[in-house]
Design an enzyme around this catalytic site. Sequence first.
Site, PDB file in Angstrom:
ATOM      1  N   LYS A  69      21.993  33.711  36.148  1.00  0.00           N
ATOM      2  CA  LYS A  69      23.030  33.037  35.358  1.00  0.00           C
ATOM      3  C   LYS A  69      22.840  31.517  35.325  1.00  0.00           C
ATOM      4  O   LYS A  69      22.857  30.904  34.263  1.00  0.00           O
ATOM      5  CB  LYS A  69      24.391  33.369  35.982  1.00  0.00           C
ATOM      6  CG  LYS A  69      25.581  33.118  35.092  1.00  0.00           C
ATOM      7  CD  LYS A  69      26.889  33.362  35.844  1.00  0.00           C
ATOM      8  CE  LYS A  69      27.050  34.814  36.272  1.00  0.00           C
ATOM      9  NZ  LYS A  69      28.394  35.063  36.875  1.00  0.00           N
TER      10      LYS A  69
ATOM     11  N   LYS B 217      26.036  34.474  46.710  1.00  0.00           N
ATOM     12  CA  LYS B 217      27.361  35.098  46.562  1.00  0.00           C
ATOM     13  C   LYS B 217      27.896  35.447  47.935  1.00  0.00           C
ATOM     14  O   LYS B 217      27.115  35.700  48.863  1.00  0.00           O
ATOM     15  CB  LYS B 217      27.242  36.387  45.740  1.00  0.00           C
ATOM     16  CG  LYS B 217      28.557  36.871  45.189  1.00  0.00           C
ATOM     17  CD  LYS B 217      28.840  36.182  43.885  1.00  0.00           C
ATOM     18  CE  LYS B 217      30.078  36.670  43.208  1.00  0.00           C
ATOM     19  NZ  LYS B 217      30.080  36.231  41.801  1.00  0.00           N
TER      20      LYS B 217
HETATM   21  N1  GLU Z   1      32.413  33.589  40.543  1.00  0.00           N
HETATM   22  C1  GLU Z   1      31.970  33.013  39.316  1.00  0.00           C
HETATM   23  C2  GLU Z   1      30.766  33.763  38.777  1.00  0.00           C
HETATM   24  O1  GLU Z   1      30.562  34.917  39.083  1.00  0.00           O
HETATM   25  C3  GLU Z   1      31.771  31.508  39.406  1.00  0.00           C
HETATM   26  C4  GLU Z   1      30.734  31.049  40.385  1.00  0.00           C
HETATM   27  C5  GLU Z   1      30.722  29.544  40.607  1.00  0.00           C
HETATM   28  O2  GLU Z   1      31.484  28.831  39.995  1.00  0.00           O
HETATM   29  O3  GLU Z   1      29.915  29.127  41.443  1.00  0.00           O
HETATM   30  O4  GLU Z   1      30.037  33.266  37.976  1.00  0.00           O
END
Ligand code: GLU
Length: 409
Positions: free
Chosen positions: A90, A102
């Site tokens: 991402k 994560k």
């Molecule tokens: N939890 C969100 C995601 O899955 C945001 C992650 C972030 O802002 O670091 O993209």
Amino acid sequence: MNFFETGLSHLNAAAKKIALDPYEVERLSYPERIIEVVIPVTHDDGSARLYHGYRIQHSSLLGPYKGGIRFHPKVDKDEVKALAFAMTIKTATAGIPFGGGKGGVIVDPKLLSDRELERLSRGYVRALYECLGPLKDVPAPDVNTNSRIMYWMADEYERILGFPAPAVVTGKPIEHGGSLGREPATGEGGFYILQEFLAQEKRDPKTIKIAVQGMGNVGSYFVRSAQRAGCRVIAVSDSKGGVFNREGLDISGILRAKEEEKSLVDFTGGKRITNDELLALDADVLVPAALEDAINDGNAGAIRAKVILELANGPLTGNADAMLSEKGVTIIPDVLANAGGVVVSYFEWLQNQNKERWSEEAVLAQLKSVMIKAFAEVHKVSNNMKVPLRIGAYIVALRRLSKAVQRRG
Ligand code: GLU
């Protein structure tokens, strides 16, 4: 295939298209580090309990590990691993200078008091602080975590260190170094992507019927943006079920009900439906915005929408993805569609590091331009190489990651 294996199968499909060096594929097939923690928490009645959690640091090729922390009873190591991997793809798809990570804690936060939740959040950071840092690993909110929890985490980190380091966590409250626009960012960013897609298809948003599964932070801000642009939101749901109105739902009423913590099944502005009925509605765009695997072997066959906008992470199983793509459904993948959250997290991190404060308009304008650029890149690759948008996104990401591997050796 489990969630992580599904991610790897997308990785392999994209790598094959661009003849990526097998060593580079292998390098992305394993997280760099898996951290498992046990967090002791004293409950309000004086009893003590141990909670189990993880932080998985998948890749730092493009920058510090970046990604949310979820609190959920169904968290497990494989899930966190898959989500950490998805963050690497991402951030690389969006072109922001972060890697992927994560975290997760196995807990049902609804069963904890505020004070217990605070002890758990602070305990998570105490267990992990050596692995975190603005230039190392930067957590953020995810399922069941919010700005208050991010504040406790950032505060605990700063207390241990003995000096301010607000950029260690993003998604903080505005008064504690958070960014304006971070809360709506994922939903709003997802809507920018849908708008770009509709523009490519020469379709008017005002003719589009949308069904949204999940009314957490992401789903609620998404329906707000969709309604503002004139789309017809015909159904929404939460974990207990949903509500459907062919003429379009009263979105302000829905958002009010959610704010008052009422379930949507009690909302009177439409017909009650189950989550499976919502997925099978005759909508133009179906938006899974809840949890992974929502669309699976059991219900994929019933889907009638021609476009799926993945606002949750991993809402389609590998099989469902293959089956629906085969049927000609356009799937706008999570790694592109829900990147708005992490993009504004990057803006928050920048503001903290540079001691700046951006206006909400500036944040949303920058978000829009990053999302539009990412969409254009992914769309172009997908068109030129005749691959689904998901594989297009992976290719955009892999090209950036591959350059980093070559630089680092
Ligand atoms: N939890 C969100 C995601 O899955 C945001 C992650 C972030 O802002 O670091 O993209």
